[in-house]
Design a protein around this motif. Structure first.
Motif, PDB file in Angstrom:
ATOM      1  N   GLU A  16       0.830  -1.207   0.000  1.00 50.88           N
ATOM      2  CA  GLU A  16       0.000   0.000   0.000  1.00 50.88           C
ATOM      3  C   GLU A  16       0.863   1.255   0.000  1.00 50.88           C
ATOM      4  O   GLU A  16       0.601   2.208  -0.751  1.00 50.88           O
ATOM      5  N   ASN A  17       1.925   1.272   0.824  1.00 52.35           N
ATOM      6  CA  ASN A  17       2.799   2.441   0.888  1.00 52.35           C
ATOM      7  C   ASN A  17       3.511   2.662  -0.445  1.00 52.35           C
ATOM      8  O   ASN A  17       3.657   3.800  -0.907  1.00 52.35           O
ATOM      9  N   ARG A  18       3.960   1.574  -1.062  1.00 49.40           N
ATOM     10  CA  ARG A  18       4.653   1.713  -2.342  1.00 49.40           C
ATOM     11  C   ARG A  18       3.704   2.200  -3.431  1.00 49.40           C
ATOM     12  O   ARG A  18       4.075   3.052  -4.252  1.00 49.40           O
ATOM     13  N   ASN A  19       2.498   1.654  -3.465  1.00 50.26           N
ATOM     14  CA  ASN A  19       1.525   2.107  -4.461  1.00 50.26           C
ATOM     15  C   ASN A  19       1.164   3.574  -4.249  1.00 50.26           C
ATOM     16  O   ASN A  19       1.040   4.345  -5.218  1.00 50.26           O
ATOM     17  N   PHE A  20       1.006   3.962  -2.984  1.00 52.01           N
ATOM     18  CA  PHE A  20       0.697   5.368  -2.688  1.00 52.01           C
ATOM     19  C   PHE A  20       1.851   6.268  -3.107  1.00 52.01           C
ATOM     20  O   PHE A  20       1.641   7.353  -3.664  1.00 52.01           O
ATOM     21  N   SER A  21       3.079   5.815  -2.830  1.00 49.98           N
ATOM     22  CA  SER A  21       4.242   6.597  -3.231  1.00 49.98           C
ATOM     23  C   SER A  21       4.318   6.726  -4.748  1.00 49.98           C
ATOM     24  O   SER A  21       4.668   7.797  -5.280  1.00 49.98           O
ATOM     25  N   THR A  22       3.973   5.660  -5.471  1.00 53.08           N
ATOM     26  CA  THR A  22       3.970   5.705  -6.931  1.00 53.08           C
ATOM     27  C   THR A  22       2.918   6.693  -7.443  1.00 53.08           C
ATOM     28  O   THR A  22       3.161   7.456  -8.385  1.00 53.08           O
TER      29      THR A  22
END
Length: 208
Positions: free
Chosen positions: A160-166
């Motif tokens: 979730e954090n990586r997708n949000f960062s993307t």
């Protein structure tokens, strides 16, 4: 280099979970102590943000004996047996990054294995002690299952954090691209107006 000692108690499963910001060119090391051999040590880590979401990891045992070495890994979940008594180090290195810091979630847990003598007593079924051993074994297994569920939740949190960062990175790129495009359009319009005015101004001077 950041140093942090993680204490190990005497409960069936001892775990320490932390979140740490590893700066550029920094090497952060964390330590735990195994007071008896044959303990199971679980090590989980995940890069939550920063750069390409990767980091170098090294795990060393007593006497600088290397147990694990990873390069540019995003996350991992490992279990090994602490055959020696002593201090075990878990190091994160961000040397490959020139300016980006990395936010790393990690957990180090120490599990106490059953002793062979306890297992023999349990098989013989020696009254209340055998029942206590059976209950202890059930709690031990339950703790392991809860640990796996916790690591799974952390895995989803990492995604979730990586997708949000993307998404945030994509939004920033779209914003700056649109701003640059608008600035170029305005600049080109001004240049065209200047060229046309210069052309007509030059034509009037020639006819006169």
């Amino acid at each position: 280099m950041a140093l942090l000692s993680l204490s190990v108690l005497t409960s069936p499963v001892d775990a320490t979970a932390l979140t740490y910001n590893v700066a550029a060119y920094e090497k952060a090391c964390f330590y735990t102590w195994a007071d008896i051999p044959r303990k199971k040590i679980s090590f989980y880590f995940a890069v939550q943000s920063g750069g390409s979401f990767d980091i170098d990891v090294e795990v060393d045992g007593p006497s600088q004996k290397q147990i694990l070495k990873l390069e540019k890994e995003r996350q991992g979940d490992y279990v090994f047996t602490a055959n020696e008594i002593g201090e075990y180090s878990f190091c994160f290195s961000n040397g490959m990054s020139t300016f980006a810091e990395k936010v790393v979630d990690f957990e180090i847990s120490v599990e106490h294995e059953k002793r062979p003598a306890q297992a023999d007593q349990k098989e013989k079924g020696q009254g209340p002690q055998a029942q206590a051993e059976a209950m202890d074994e059930s709690l031990f297994r339950l703790s392991g299952e809860l640990g796996r569920i916790d690591r799974m939740q952390k895995h989803f949190k990492t995604r979730e954090n990586r997708n949000f960062s993307t998404v945030v990175s994509t939004e920033n790129r779209i914003f700056w691209f649109s701003l640059t495009e608008s600035a170029l359009i305005v600049a080109m319009s001004m240049v065209q107006v200047y060229v046309v005015r210069t052309f007509f101004s030059g034509s009037r001077r020639t006819h006169v």
